[in-house]
Design a protein around this motif. Sequence first.
Motif, PDB file in Angstrom:
ATOM      1  N   ASN A 153       0.815  -1.228   0.000  1.00  0.00           N
ATOM      2  CA  ASN A 153       0.000   0.000   0.000  1.00  0.00           C
ATOM      3  C   ASN A 153       0.844   1.272   0.000  1.00  0.00           C
ATOM      4  N   LYS A 154       2.165   1.105  -0.114  1.00  0.00           N
ATOM      5  CA  LYS A 154       3.097   2.237  -0.299  1.00  0.00           C
ATOM      6  C   LYS A 154       3.017   3.272   0.824  1.00  0.00           C
ATOM      7  N   ASP A 155       2.883   2.784   2.064  1.00  0.00           N
ATOM      8  CA  ASP A 155       2.863   3.717   3.196  1.00  0.00           C
ATOM      9  C   ASP A 155       4.209   3.741   3.929  1.00  0.00           C
ATOM     10  N   GLY A 156       5.223   3.059   3.356  1.00  0.00           N
ATOM     11  CA  GLY A 156       6.560   3.091   3.925  1.00  0.00           C
ATOM     12  C   GLY A 156       6.829   2.061   4.995  1.00  0.00           C
ATOM     13  N   LYS A 157       5.871   1.162   5.221  1.00  0.00           N
ATOM     14  CA  LYS A 157       6.055   0.119   6.237  1.00  0.00           C
ATOM     15  C   LYS A 157       5.201  -1.088   5.890  1.00  0.00           C
ATOM     16  N   MET A 158       5.502  -2.205   6.536  1.00  0.00           N
ATOM     17  CA  MET A 158       4.746  -3.438   6.304  1.00  0.00           C
ATOM     18  C   MET A 158       3.845  -3.730   7.499  1.00  0.00           C
ATOM     19  N   ASP A 159       2.559  -3.949   7.221  1.00  0.00           N
ATOM     20  CA  ASP A 159       1.640  -4.350   8.289  1.00  0.00           C
ATOM     21  C   ASP A 159       1.579  -5.871   8.360  1.00  0.00           C
ATOM     22  N   ARG A 160       0.687  -6.399   9.179  1.00  0.00           N
ATOM     23  CA  ARG A 160       0.612  -7.858   9.385  1.00  0.00           C
ATOM     24  C   ARG A 160       0.342  -8.614   8.092  1.00  0.00           C
ATOM     25  N   ASP A 161      -0.619  -8.121   7.316  1.00  0.00           N
ATOM     26  CA  ASP A 161      -0.967  -8.809   6.076  1.00  0.00           C
ATOM     27  C   ASP A 161       0.207  -8.819   5.103  1.00  0.00           C
ATOM     28  N   GLU A 162       0.925  -7.717   5.049  1.00  0.00           N
ATOM     29  CA  GLU A 162       2.081  -7.628   4.150  1.00  0.00           C
ATOM     30  C   GLU A 162       3.216  -8.528   4.633  1.00  0.00           C
ATOM     31  N   VAL A 163       3.387  -8.623   5.949  1.00  0.00           N
ATOM     32  CA  VAL A 163       4.402  -9.536   6.498  1.00  0.00           C
ATOM     33  C   VAL A 163       4.044 -10.975   6.166  1.00  0.00           C
ATOM     34  N   LYS A 164       2.747 -11.314   6.275  1.00  0.00           N
ATOM     35  CA  LYS A 164       2.313 -12.669   5.944  1.00  0.00           C
ATOM     36  C   LYS A 164       2.569 -12.983   4.465  1.00  0.00           C
ATOM     37  N   ASP A 165       2.253 -12.034   3.598  1.00  0.00           N
ATOM     38  CA  ASP A 165       2.499 -12.239   2.163  1.00  0.00           C
ATOM     39  C   ASP A 165       3.986 -12.440   1.880  1.00  0.00           C
ATOM     40  N   TRP A 166       4.825 -11.791   2.680  1.00  0.00           N
ATOM     41  CA  TRP A 166       6.276 -11.916   2.507  1.00  0.00           C
ATOM     42  C   TRP A 166       6.791 -13.278   2.970  1.00  0.00           C
ATOM     43  N   ILE A 167       6.452 -13.678   4.192  1.00  0.00           N
ATOM     44  CA  ILE A 167       7.060 -14.895   4.752  1.00  0.00           C
ATOM     45  C   ILE A 167       6.324 -16.171   4.359  1.00  0.00           C
ATOM     46  N   MET A 168       5.056 -16.044   3.946  1.00  0.00           N
ATOM     47  CA  MET A 168       4.293 -17.215   3.525  1.00  0.00           C
ATOM     48  C   MET A 168       3.543 -16.924   2.236  1.00  0.00           C
ATOM     49  N   PRO A 169       4.265 -16.759   1.142  1.00  0.00           N
ATOM     50  CA  PRO A 169       3.627 -16.399  -0.128  1.00  0.00           C
ATOM     51  C   PRO A 169       2.784 -17.541  -0.684  1.00  0.00           C
ATOM     52  N   GLU A 170       1.793 -17.167  -1.484  1.00  0.00           N
ATOM     53  CA  GLU A 170       0.993 -18.175  -2.173  1.00  0.00           C
ATOM     54  C   GLU A 170       1.852 -18.811  -3.257  1.00  0.00           C
ATOM     55  N   ASN A 171       2.018 -20.110  -3.195  1.00  0.00           N
ATOM     56  CA  ASN A 171       2.898 -20.797  -4.133  1.00  0.00           C
ATOM     57  C   ASN A 171       2.131 -21.806  -4.981  1.00  0.00           C
ATOM     58  N   TYR A 172       2.788 -22.258  -5.997  1.00  0.00           N
ATOM     59  CA  TYR A 172       2.280 -23.377  -6.789  1.00  0.00           C
ATOM     60  C   TYR A 172       2.181 -24.598  -5.890  1.00  0.00           C
ATOM     61  N   ASP A 173       1.046 -25.262  -5.903  1.00  0.00           N
ATOM     62  CA  ASP A 173       0.824 -26.420  -5.029  1.00  0.00           C
ATOM     63  C   ASP A 173       1.344 -27.682  -5.707  1.00  0.00           C
ATOM     64  N   HIS A 174       2.589 -28.051  -5.378  1.00  0.00           N
ATOM     65  CA  HIS A 174       3.219 -29.208  -6.005  1.00  0.00           C
ATOM     66  C   HIS A 174       2.499 -30.509  -5.655  1.00  0.00           C
ATOM     67  N   ILE A 175       2.016 -30.619  -4.417  1.00  0.00           N
ATOM     68  CA  ILE A 175       1.342 -31.849  -3.987  1.00  0.00           C
ATOM     69  C   ILE A 175       0.029 -32.027  -4.739  1.00  0.00           C
ATOM     70  N   GLU A 176      -0.727 -30.944  -4.882  1.00  0.00           N
ATOM     71  CA  GLU A 176      -1.994 -31.008  -5.613  1.00  0.00           C
ATOM     72  C   GLU A 176      -1.756 -31.388  -7.071  1.00  0.00           C
ATOM     73  N   ALA A 177      -0.716 -30.786  -7.671  1.00  0.00           N
ATOM     74  CA  ALA A 177      -0.412 -31.061  -9.079  1.00  0.00           C
ATOM     75  C   ALA A 177      -0.003 -32.519  -9.280  1.00  0.00           C
ATOM     76  N   GLU A 178       0.813 -33.039  -8.378  1.00  0.00           N
ATOM     77  CA  GLU A 178       1.254 -34.428  -8.503  1.00  0.00           C
ATOM     78  C   GLU A 178       0.094 -35.397  -8.282  1.00  0.00           C
ATOM     79  N   THR A 179      -0.786 -35.086  -7.346  1.00  0.00           N
ATOM     80  CA  THR A 179      -1.957 -35.930  -7.095  1.00  0.00           C
ATOM     81  C   THR A 179      -2.820 -36.035  -8.353  1.00  0.00           C
ATOM     82  N   LYS A 180      -3.083 -34.904  -8.971  1.00  0.00           N
ATOM     83  CA  LYS A 180      -3.925 -34.904 -10.173  1.00  0.00           C
ATOM     84  C   LYS A 180      -3.225 -35.625 -11.328  1.00  0.00           C
ATOM     85  N   HIS A 181      -1.911 -35.482 -11.411  1.00  0.00           N
ATOM     86  CA  HIS A 181      -1.148 -36.175 -12.453  1.00  0.00           C
ATOM     87  C   HIS A 181      -1.255 -37.694 -12.292  1.00  0.00           C
TER      88      HIS A 181
END
Length: 346
Positions: free
Chosen positions: A274-302
Motif C-alpha cells: 500500500n506504499k505507506d513506507g512500512k509493512m503491516d501484518r498482512d504484508e508480512v504474511k504475504d512476505w514470509i508465507m507467499p501463495e505458491n504453486y501447489d506441487h502436492i496437488e499437481a502431482e496428485t492430479k497427475h
Amino acid sequence: APRLQKSQHNQNTPFGIQMNTSVSILVFLLCIGSILSRPKDADPAKKRVHEDENLSEIDHGLGEDADAEHNPDYDHEAFLGKDEAKSFDQLTPEESKERLRELVNKIDKDENGEVSEEELRNWIDYTQKRYIYEDVDRQWKQHKRASGDKMTWEEYVNATYGQLEKDLEARTDYDYKSLLTRDKRRWEYADQNKDGALTRMEYANYLHPEEVEHMKEVVVLETLEDIDKDKDGFLTLEEYIGDMYPSEDRENGEDEPEWVKTEREQFGEYRDKNKDGKMDRDEVKDWIMPENYDHIEAETKHLMYEADEDKSGSLTVKEILDKYDLFVGSQATDFGEALVRRHDEF
C-alpha cells in the motif's frame, strides 16, 4: 538462552563446577534435550520465508515443452519420498508390486478398497513431511511422562525447561516470563478445542506452525516481534534490512552488497503493497508465507489422470498395480533407465 537451574549443592559456583561426573552428564543431556524440544525461535540469520518446495530435485519433464520426456523418477520420489524410492529400485517387479499393495492398504484410510484423490493427496503430503512427523514422534516420547493421549502445558514446561512455570517466572537470571508468554500463545493457537492440552497432531502444529493454516497468524506475530524494534506493530525498511543485514555484519565505509540493495528495492516495489513506507501484518504474511504453486496437488492430479483407467475419480488396487511403474521403481525400471542412459551416451 539459559534453560537449566544451577546445581542446588553449588549455588555459588557457575554451572555447579563442583558437581560430580554423573550430575554433569545429566545436566548436559537435559540441556541438549531442552534445546531440541523447544519450538524454533525465528533466527535473523535464517531464511524467514516459508515456501513450498518441489517434491523432488529431479526434473519431472512435464513443463511447457510439449516434447519433454516424462521422468517417472520424479513421481517415485513424490509418492514414496527420496529414501524409500531408492529402496524400491533394488526390488524385482514382483517384490515392488507386493510392497506397493501393502502401501495401498495404508493409503486407503476408509478401507473401501479404493484410493480417493483426497487419500492420495494426504499420502503424498505425509511422505513429503515425514521428517516433521518423525521429529514430533521423537519429542512426544521425550516429553510425555503421564499416561493418556494428550500433553498438558504444565507437563510440557516441566519437560522442556526442567522447572515449574512459577519457579521460572520468579528467576532473575533470564527473562523466562517473556519466553513462556510467547510459548503459551503458540500453545493456545495449537489447542483447537481449548481444553488446555495438546493431542499429538496439535503438538505437531505447535512445533511446526508454518505447516497449517490456522497457525500462520502466530508465525506472523512472532516474526513481527523479532524484527519490529520500536514495537509499533509495523516493519520499516530499516527494520526489514536490519534483520537480514545486522549492524555487526557491516564494515565501516564499505558499500552495501548488491543483494542488500536488491532487498531495498523489493521492499518498496513488492513488500510494501500500500506504499505507506512500512509493512503491516498482512504484508508480512504475504512476505514470509507467499501463495505458491501447489506441487502436492499437481502431482496428485497427475497420478490420478494417468492411473484412473475408468475415470471414476478413485483408484482401485488393480489400477494402481497395473501402473506400478508410475508409482514406484524396481530393478526392471532402473535397468531400463540405465540402458537408455548408456544408449544416449553412446
